[in-house]
Design an enzyme around this catalytic site. Structure first.
Site, short mmCIF file in Angstrom:
data_model
loop_
_atom_site.label_atom_id
_atom_site.label_comp_id
_atom_site.label_asym_id
_atom_site.label_seq_id
_atom_site.Cartn_x
_atom_site.Cartn_y
_atom_site.Cartn_z
CE1 TYR A 56 45.47 47.67 28.73
CE2 TYR A 56 45.75 49.22 30.53
CZ TYR A 56 45.90 47.95 30.01
OH TYR A 56 46.50 46.98 30.77
CG HIS A 114 50.63 45.21 27.17
ND1 HIS A 114 49.78 46.24 26.87
CD2 HIS A 114 49.96 44.44 28.06
CE1 HIS A 114 48.66 46.10 27.57
NE2 HIS A 114 48.75 45.02 28.29
N1 LIG Z 1 49.58 43.72 31.71
C1 LIG Z 1 48.52 43.12 31.24
O1 LIG Z 1 48.56 42.30 30.33
C2 LIG Z 1 47.18 43.43 31.87
C3 LIG Z 1 46.09 42.59 31.62
C4 LIG Z 1 44.88 42.88 32.25
C5 LIG Z 1 44.78 44.00 33.08
N2 LIG Z 1 45.86 44.83 33.27
C6 LIG Z 1 45.76 46.03 34.14
O2 LIG Z 1 45.25 45.66 35.40
C7 LIG Z 1 44.08 46.42 35.69
C8 LIG Z 1 43.13 45.64 36.58
O3 LIG Z 1 42.75 44.41 36.00
P1 LIG Z 1 41.31 44.16 35.34
O4 LIG Z 1 40.76 45.44 34.86
O5 LIG Z 1 41.51 43.05 34.38
O6 LIG Z 1 40.44 43.52 36.52
P2 LIG Z 1 40.17 43.81 38.07
O7 LIG Z 1 40.72 45.09 38.51
O8 LIG Z 1 40.51 42.56 38.82
O9 LIG Z 1 38.56 43.87 38.07
C9 LIG Z 1 37.83 44.93 37.52
C10 LIG Z 1 36.34 44.57 37.63
O10 LIG Z 1 36.00 44.40 39.00
C11 LIG Z 1 34.94 45.27 39.37
N3 LIG Z 1 35.29 45.82 40.70
C12 LIG Z 1 36.19 46.78 40.99
N4 LIG Z 1 36.28 46.98 42.31
C13 LIG Z 1 35.40 46.12 42.89
C14 LIG Z 1 35.05 45.84 44.21
N5 LIG Z 1 35.62 46.48 45.24
N6 LIG Z 1 34.12 44.88 44.45
C15 LIG Z 1 33.53 44.20 43.43
N7 LIG Z 1 33.84 44.42 42.13
C16 LIG Z 1 34.77 45.37 41.86
C17 LIG Z 1 34.89 46.33 38.30
O11 LIG Z 1 33.56 46.72 38.06
P3 LIG Z 1 33.07 48.25 38.27
O12 LIG Z 1 33.72 49.05 37.19
O13 LIG Z 1 31.57 48.12 38.13
O14 LIG Z 1 33.50 48.63 39.65
C18 LIG Z 1 35.44 45.62 37.07
O15 LIG Z 1 34.41 44.93 36.40
C19 LIG Z 1 43.53 46.76 34.29
O16 LIG Z 1 42.56 47.76 34.33
C20 LIG Z 1 44.81 47.11 33.60
O17 LIG Z 1 45.24 48.42 33.98
C21 LIG Z 1 47.05 44.53 32.70
#
Ligand SMILES: NC(=O)c1ccc[n+]([C@@H]2O[C@H](COP(=O)([O-])OP(=O)(O)OC[C@H]3O[C@@H](n4cnc5c(N)ncnc54)[C@H](OP(=O)(O)O)[C@@H]3O)[C@@H](O)[C@H]2O)c1
Length: 283
Positions: A56, A114
């Protein structure tokens, strides 16, 4: 700073010796000052779990946010992850040290692989991951994006408990087989992309259920997961959404509501590219 009096305390999931707060802040794609500020604010609002990764490119800022929050180090559960191109033992030991230097921590609470890397023997990689734990640089170790078969292989090879599998999981994706395998082995499931990258807010069923509880569709989707003992790590770059995504412990979904939400899931509901798995099949 602790949550205000009267607010529900952060709930946790226990797994193979680890105590993991059920809500964490995801930090993928949070950069620079925004990242440090969101981590700091999240901790001030009561979050006690932060998810980062060497990939990240924000571990420095996550560390800054941690220190800026004033929350004692031992109250925060910090996860980082090693990228698959660093899975030879030598590279893994070096990558783990470099993450600690960037975070300015002496240990992380959880260190994950990861993604699986079929190019490097899992026995070598798991052996090195165990060494990091033995050296006191990670309190717990685990995996991410592992299939049922790979989980079982990893458990056989590991001399240390594996405490979690972090996987894509939200109400639109059926991961019941991998979740069941984790439960059998006492591993926690940590759901990434738990609000389907913002997609939950447009789901009519979630919105309707939310109206009955005075909650948003996203809160209902997160609640659906934590009510099953699954940890969630939603990401946001907006302070007001930090509170929204955390306020999911003051209501309960009925059995009927849980079943209605379960019916939204499908096996092909994935939104994250499956590039590193080596296999599109999670069974
Ligand atoms: N292990 C892996 O391979 C892997 C892969 C992907 C992700 N991850 C981890 O998981 C975390 C979360 O997953 P993600 O970032 O893919 O997606 P997520 O948390 O499902 O979604 C994030 C998105 O949703 C929006 N959002 C956040 N809260 C909201 C709400 N209450 N209502 C409406 N929209 C909302 C955010 O926009 P705003 O910023 O405008 O609020 C952002 O665009 C990552 O940040 C990372 O730490 C791990």
């Amino acid at each position: 700073m602790n949550p205000k009096d009267g607010e529900p305390r952060m709930q946790v999931v226990e797994a193979n010796g680890a105590t993991i707060p059920l809500v964490g802040l995801g930090t993928w794609d949070l950069r620079g000052r925004t990242c440090a500020r969101m981590v700091e604010q999240a901790l001030r609002l009561g979050y006690r779990h932060i998810d980062t990764a060497e990939m990240y490119d924000n571990e420095r800022e996550v560390g800054e946010g941690l220190r800026g929050s004033g929350v004692p180090r031992n109250e925060v559960f910090v996860t980082t992850k090693i990228w698959p191109s660093h899975f030879t033992p030598r590279e893994l030991l070096r990558a783990a040290k470099e993450s600690l230097v960037r975070l300015r921590l002496t240990e992380v609470d959880l260190l994950l692989l990861h993604w699986p890397n079929p190019q490097i023997p899992l026995s070598d990689t798991i052996g090195a991951l165990c060494k990091v734990k033995e050296a006191g640089q990670a309190r717990h170790i685990g995996v991410s994006n592992f299939t049922v078969t790979l989980i079982e292989e990893a458990l056989k090879l590991s001399t240390e408990p594996l405490v979690c599998n972090q996987i894509e999981l939200h109400p639109f994706l059926d991961q019941s087989k991998v979740v069941a395998a984790c439960r059998v082995h006492g591993m926690a499931v940590v759901a990434y992309s738990p609000i389907a990258r913002g997609g939950l807010k447009d789901a009519a069923t979630l919105a309707r259920i939310g109206r009955a509880h005075g909650k948003t569709a996203s809160q209902v989707g997160l609640r659906y997961l934590v009510q099953q003992g699954i940890a969630v790590i939603p990401r946001t770059s907006r302070v007001e959404r930090l509170s929204e995504n955390h306020a999911i412990f003051d209501f309960e979904l009925s059995e009927r509501e849980m079943s209605e939400i379960a019916a939204l899931a499908s096996r092909d509901g994935r939104i994250i590219d499956y590039a590193y798995s080596g296999s599109p099949n999670w069974d």
